[in-house]
Design a protein around this motif. Structure first.
Motif, short mmCIF file in Angstrom:
data_model
loop_
_atom_site.label_atom_id
_atom_site.label_comp_id
_atom_site.label_asym_id
_atom_site.label_seq_id
_atom_site.Cartn_x
_atom_site.Cartn_y
_atom_site.Cartn_z
N ARG A 53 21.16 14.42 -7.23
CA ARG A 53 22.01 14.01 -8.35
C ARG A 53 23.48 14.24 -8.02
O ARG A 53 23.82 15.09 -7.18
CB ARG A 53 21.62 14.75 -9.63
CG ARG A 53 21.89 16.22 -9.60
CD ARG A 53 21.39 16.93 -10.84
NE ARG A 53 19.95 16.80 -11.02
CZ ARG A 53 19.05 17.53 -10.36
NH1 ARG A 53 19.43 18.44 -9.48
NH2 ARG A 53 17.76 17.35 -10.59
N ILE A 54 24.33 13.50 -8.71
CA ILE A 54 25.78 13.66 -8.64
C ILE A 54 26.26 13.90 -10.07
O ILE A 54 26.08 13.03 -10.95
CB ILE A 54 26.46 12.41 -8.06
CG1 ILE A 54 25.92 12.11 -6.66
CG2 ILE A 54 27.98 12.60 -8.02
CD1 ILE A 54 26.34 10.75 -6.12
N VAL A 55 26.84 15.05 -10.31
CA VAL A 55 27.35 15.40 -11.64
C VAL A 55 28.86 15.23 -11.61
O VAL A 55 29.55 15.83 -10.78
CB VAL A 55 26.98 16.85 -12.02
CG1 VAL A 55 27.52 17.18 -13.41
CG2 VAL A 55 25.47 17.06 -11.96
N LEU A 56 29.38 14.40 -12.49
CA LEU A 56 30.82 14.12 -12.54
C LEU A 56 31.43 14.85 -13.73
O LEU A 56 31.04 14.59 -14.89
CB LEU A 56 31.06 12.61 -12.64
CG LEU A 56 30.48 11.81 -11.46
CD1 LEU A 56 30.64 10.31 -11.70
CD2 LEU A 56 31.14 12.21 -10.14
N THR A 57 32.36 15.75 -13.46
CA THR A 57 32.94 16.55 -14.54
C THR A 57 33.89 15.74 -15.41
O THR A 57 34.06 16.05 -16.59
CB THR A 57 33.69 17.77 -13.99
OG1 THR A 57 34.78 17.35 -13.14
CG2 THR A 57 32.75 18.68 -13.21
N HIS A 58 34.50 14.68 -14.86
CA HIS A 58 35.34 13.77 -15.64
C HIS A 58 35.69 12.57 -14.76
O HIS A 58 35.31 12.53 -13.59
CB HIS A 58 36.59 14.47 -16.18
CG HIS A 58 37.52 15.03 -15.14
ND1 HIS A 58 37.18 16.10 -14.33
CD2 HIS A 58 38.77 14.66 -14.76
CE1 HIS A 58 38.19 16.37 -13.53
NE2 HIS A 58 39.16 15.50 -13.75
#
Length: 223
Positions: A53-58
């Motif tokens: 997964r790739i979690v994008l903070t903003h």
């Protein structure tokens, strides 16, 4: 790119502007933020497991610039806050920051980056959602830098990813270039109430041990 071993299972990928992080659970990897456009090749060099997964903070381009390339190449799930997802997909424009006077010369000194290409978002999250890595990664809404900014808290191992809500360039401070400073300050105070031994930032050096006390002191001095 500089590769920094923050602690077992956590690596920092430091770029000329900003940073991303790789968290390992056995053979499974989670990437928190993706660097600017062009960072994908360097990130791929250090992928030694399945990019799950790739979690994008903003949505800012130094955080999402390489997400579309990596997501397409590895089939990784892309995760972002539901308010941030339309911007990341390229459906709407993100709101620009409201600069404080002291931030104007800082902003002028930041090199211009290419805009991030639109990227799919597979999972839209909100405050309190739990992601399946790090023993249960809790999404913490931290609006102010952008409307849909998130931090990610791993209570078990005691790790906190702040995104750009907090920075640690020379010293630990409220993050700069916010759309709403009052909300950003509230978010800083919320993060300071969490228990985290290790805190890592979108910009600046990690705090590896005793980080919660540092955040509490910064919050107490920031109104």
């Amino acid at each position: 790119m500089d590769l920094i071993e923050v602690r077992p299972g956590l690596r920092m990928l430091r770029f000329p502007v900003g940073a991303a992080y790789l968290w390992r659970d056995g053979a499974e990897l989670t990437l928190i933020d993706s660097g600017a456009v062009g960072a994908a090749a360097e990130i791929e060099e250090v992928l030694d497991g399945e990019l799950r997964r790739i979690v994008l903070t903003h949505w800012h381009e130094d955080h999402t610039g390489s997400a579309a390339v990596l997501a397409a190449r590895y089939g990784a799930e892309v995760v972002a806050h539901r308010l941030e997802a339309p911007v990341i997909r390229g459906e709407v424009a993100g709101a620009p920051p409201v600069l404080e006077e002291f931030e104007i010369p800082i902003r002028a000194g930041v090199p211009a980056l290419p805009p991030a290409p639109p990227c799919r978002v597979d999972r839209e999250v909100v405050d309190g959602d739990v992601l399946e890595f790090g023993g249960g990664a809790v999404v913490v809404a931290v609006p102010g830098h952008t409307d849909g900014s998130i931090a990610v808290h791993l209570p078990g191992p005691g790790v906190l990813f702040t995104g750009d809500a907090v920075a640690n360039v020379g010293r630990t401070t409220l993050g700069v270039f916010n759309t709403d400073r009052a909300r950003a300050v509230d978010s800083l105070h919320r993060l300071a109430a969490l228990e985290a031994d290790t805190v890592v930032f979108g910009h600046g050096d990690p705090l590896v041990h005793g980080a919660a006390a540092v955040l509490r002191a910064v919050a107490a001095a920031t109104r």
